[in-house]
Design an enzyme around this catalytic site. Structure first.
Site, mmCIF file in Angstrom:
data_model
loop_
_atom_site.group_PDB
_atom_site.id
_atom_site.type_symbol
_atom_site.label_atom_id
_atom_site.label_comp_id
_atom_site.label_asym_id
_atom_site.label_seq_id
_atom_site.Cartn_x
_atom_site.Cartn_y
_atom_site.Cartn_z
ATOM 1 N N CYS A 1 7.005 3.073 -9.782
ATOM 2 C CA CYS A 1 6.241 4.130 -10.456
ATOM 3 C C CYS A 1 7.143 4.788 -11.496
ATOM 4 C CB CYS A 1 5.743 5.144 -9.422
ATOM 5 S SG CYS A 1 4.805 6.484 -10.155
ATOM 6 N N CYS B 1 6.770 8.461 -11.973
ATOM 7 C CA CYS B 1 7.362 9.275 -10.899
ATOM 8 C C CYS B 1 8.880 9.323 -11.002
ATOM 9 C CB CYS B 1 7.012 8.698 -9.531
ATOM 10 S SG CYS B 1 5.309 8.171 -9.346
ATOM 11 N N ASP B 2 9.516 8.160 -11.124
ATOM 12 C CA ASP B 2 10.969 8.084 -10.951
ATOM 13 C C ASP B 2 11.745 7.874 -12.243
ATOM 14 O OD1 ASP B 2 10.512 8.379 -8.263
ATOM 15 O OD2 ASP B 2 10.482 6.231 -7.855
HETATM 16 C C1 FAD Z 1 7.370 3.878 -4.112
HETATM 17 C C2 FAD Z 1 6.346 4.868 -4.612
HETATM 18 C C3 FAD Z 1 6.779 6.069 -5.139
HETATM 19 C C4 FAD Z 1 5.849 6.989 -5.612
HETATM 20 N N1 FAD Z 1 6.311 8.183 -6.090
HETATM 21 C C5 FAD Z 1 5.417 9.105 -6.515
HETATM 22 C C6 FAD Z 1 5.875 10.370 -7.009
HETATM 23 O O1 FAD Z 1 7.083 10.659 -7.045
HETATM 24 N N2 FAD Z 1 4.938 11.234 -7.460
HETATM 25 C C7 FAD Z 1 3.588 10.955 -7.467
HETATM 26 O O2 FAD Z 1 2.789 11.788 -7.873
HETATM 27 N N3 FAD Z 1 3.139 9.767 -6.989
HETATM 28 C C8 FAD Z 1 4.012 8.844 -6.526
HETATM 29 N N4 FAD Z 1 3.561 7.643 -6.063
HETATM 30 C C9 FAD Z 1 2.103 7.373 -6.060
HETATM 31 C C10 FAD Z 1 1.419 8.129 -4.896
HETATM 32 O O3 FAD Z 1 2.123 7.894 -3.690
HETATM 33 C C11 FAD Z 1 -0.031 7.698 -4.776
HETATM 34 O O4 FAD Z 1 -0.685 7.919 -6.017
HETATM 35 C C12 FAD Z 1 -0.758 8.487 -3.679
HETATM 36 O O5 FAD Z 1 -0.118 8.347 -2.433
HETATM 37 C C13 FAD Z 1 -2.208 8.024 -3.563
HETATM 38 O O6 FAD Z 1 -2.813 8.719 -2.527
HETATM 39 P P1 FAD Z 1 -4.099 8.133 -1.785
HETATM 40 O O7 FAD Z 1 -4.411 9.102 -0.714
HETATM 41 O O8 FAD Z 1 -5.132 7.802 -2.770
HETATM 42 O O9 FAD Z 1 -3.651 6.738 -1.168
HETATM 43 P P2 FAD Z 1 -2.471 6.321 -0.164
HETATM 44 O O10 FAD Z 1 -1.338 7.247 -0.238
HETATM 45 O O11 FAD Z 1 -2.254 4.886 -0.445
HETATM 46 O O12 FAD Z 1 -3.151 6.497 1.283
HETATM 47 C C14 FAD Z 1 -4.158 5.619 1.704
HETATM 48 C C15 FAD Z 1 -4.449 5.845 3.181
HETATM 49 O O13 FAD Z 1 -5.518 4.960 3.565
HETATM 50 C C16 FAD Z 1 -5.132 4.225 4.723
HETATM 51 N N5 FAD Z 1 -5.920 2.993 4.758
HETATM 52 C C17 FAD Z 1 -5.899 1.925 3.916
HETATM 53 N N6 FAD Z 1 -6.818 1.017 4.288
HETATM 54 C C18 FAD Z 1 -7.451 1.523 5.394
HETATM 55 C C19 FAD Z 1 -8.500 1.070 6.249
HETATM 56 N N7 FAD Z 1 -9.115 -0.107 6.061
HETATM 57 N N8 FAD Z 1 -8.873 1.855 7.287
HETATM 58 C C20 FAD Z 1 -8.287 3.067 7.504
HETATM 59 N N9 FAD Z 1 -7.279 3.532 6.725
HETATM 60 C C21 FAD Z 1 -6.879 2.788 5.679
HETATM 61 C C22 FAD Z 1 -3.627 4.072 4.554
HETATM 62 O O14 FAD Z 1 -2.999 3.733 5.776
HETATM 63 C C23 FAD Z 1 -3.301 5.508 4.128
HETATM 64 O O15 FAD Z 1 -3.362 6.375 5.212
HETATM 65 C C24 FAD Z 1 4.456 6.697 -5.567
HETATM 66 C C25 FAD Z 1 4.019 5.487 -5.033
HETATM 67 C C26 FAD Z 1 4.950 4.579 -4.546
HETATM 68 C C27 FAD Z 1 4.476 3.277 -3.945
#
Ligand code: FAD
Length: 327
Positions: free
Chosen positions: A154, A157-158
């Site tokens: 990302c 982010c970093d």
């Molecule tokens: C290495 C890395 C670093 C990052 N750093 C940053 C940062 O510094 N700042 C920033 O703003 N963003 C950052 N991001 C991006 C950020 O983490 C994501 O945009 C954010 O977490 C998205 O949130 P979300 O809730 O949509 O999805 P997610 O965080 O992906 O959560 C999805 C959830 O759904 C669950 N799930 C998936 N499929 C199923 C299913 N079939 N049944 C039940 N549960 C399920 C997963 O287990 C999880 O609990 C980073 C991402 C990565 C990979």
């Protein structure tokens, strides 16, 4: 303000009763990342009967070493941020089922049901799908070992961590080219490495190729990330000749796309050309009563603050939907 960090991811929710499979809940949130947890809090604050079903409490935030771009929480670590989210939600006594994978979804009239991998099923007036995404990986030696120690997924982010340093970007689409242009504003030098030709929009490609601090290596595969305690370079291979060489550098951003975790929702909901759930500005999907939020949707920019905001939108929309629908 009390910023007590003593709450732990495993704590606090063990005493919650299991969800009643016979109950008709107002809202079931699928996914326990930032989008899902905030959706649940907003739903609870509207007085709705809500529960969260999530495979991994905290979501991708747990894969993030430091979060520097969440307003008001300067430099919090990923696990610490997830703990704060869960602690805040626990104030509303919302059940959060961890390790709960939704494998099927079906509807009878306006009532939606989800089925877990364990066979239990639960019903609700509205669903909020917040299942996130998974960044695509290169799958090469050294990638996992140096993840967070030079290798990132990302650049938004970093990127600032690499100010004045030499970085690589893997990929040739819009996100890779945009990442290179962003990084070039702070890094010393940026090298884009891609195995074929650039697929980004021409306007971005023109800016990339004319930038004085960006080099572009096409027809080139990254085959290894090297280093000791942290990454110190790459081994790349010429796609035509197979010749390999080492390139020194401090960071590698893998910008080759995300895989949206659409799971069983793929068969029910309209998806974008990138396989994301199409949701409107209110988080409504193609099926009445099913809302979506966060990285799994076609909203642009995959960021925590954006996921959190879209979770709130989806919950408020679900509340309005429930109020005007006869069940
Ligand atoms: C290495 C890395 C670093 C990052 N750093 C940053 C940062 O510094 N700042 C920033 O703003 N963003 C950052 N991001 C991006 C950020 O983490 C994501 O945009 C954010 O977490 C998205 O949130 P979300 O809730 O949509 O999805 P997610 O965080 O992906 O959560 C999805 C959830 O759904 C669950 N799930 C998936 N499929 C199923 C299913 N079939 N049944 C039940 N549960 C399920 C997963 O287990 C999880 O609990 C980073 C991402 C990565 C990979």
């Amino acid at each position: 303000m009390n910023l007590d960090l003593s709450f732990h991811l495993d704590a606090g929710l063990g005493s919650k009763p299991a969800l009643d499979p016979d109950a008709l809940h107002d809202v079931l949130v699928v996914g326990a990342g930032p989008a899902g947890l905030n959706a649940a809090m907003y739903a609870a604050r509207k007085g709705l009967d809500v529960a969260v079903l999530g495979k991994r409490k905290g979501g991708q935030v747990l894969d993030t070493s430091a979060v520097d771009n969440y307003l008001g929480l300067d430099g919090v670590d990923g696990e610490g941020l997830a703990e704060r989210f869960l602690k805040h939600l626990s104030k509303y006594s919302v059940p959060v089922l961890d390790g709960a994978e939704v494998v099927d979804v079906f509807s009878q009239g306006p009532v939606h049901s989800v089925v877990l991998s364990t066979g239990e099923s639960y019903r609700a007036r509205a669903l909020i799908v917040a299942t996130g995404s998974t960044p695509r990986r290169l799958g090469i030696p050294g990638e996992d070992r140096f993840a967070g120690k030079g290798v990132g997924y990302c650049a938004i982010c970093d990127g600032p961590l690499f100010a004045g340093k030499d970085v690589f970007v893997a990929g040739g689409g819009n996100s890779a080219v945009q990442a290179a242009l962003d990084l070039a504003q702070m890094s010393r030098a940026v090298t884009v490495v891609h195995r074929s030709r650039l697929r980004a929009d021409q306007v971005l490609v023109d800016r990339l190729l004319s930038h004085s601090r960006i080099a572009v290596l096409l027809g080139t595969r990254i085959v290894e990330v090297t280093g000791q305690a942290a990454m110190d370079g790459l081994v790349v291979e010429d796609a035509a000749t197979g010749a390999r060489r080492a390139l020194p550098g401090d960071g590698l951003f893998v910008e080759i796309g995300h895989l949206p975790n659409v799971g069983p929702f793929a068969k029910r909901l309209v998806l974008s050309e990138h396989g994301e759930i199409v949701a409107d500005a209110r988080g409504a999907t193609s099926v009445p009563g099913i809302f979506a939020a966060g990285d799994v949707t076609d909203f642009p920019y995959k960021q925590i603050v954006i996921a959190v905001g879209s979770g709130a939108t989806a919950a408020l929309s679900a509340n309005e939907y429930i109020a005007r629908t006869a069940f």
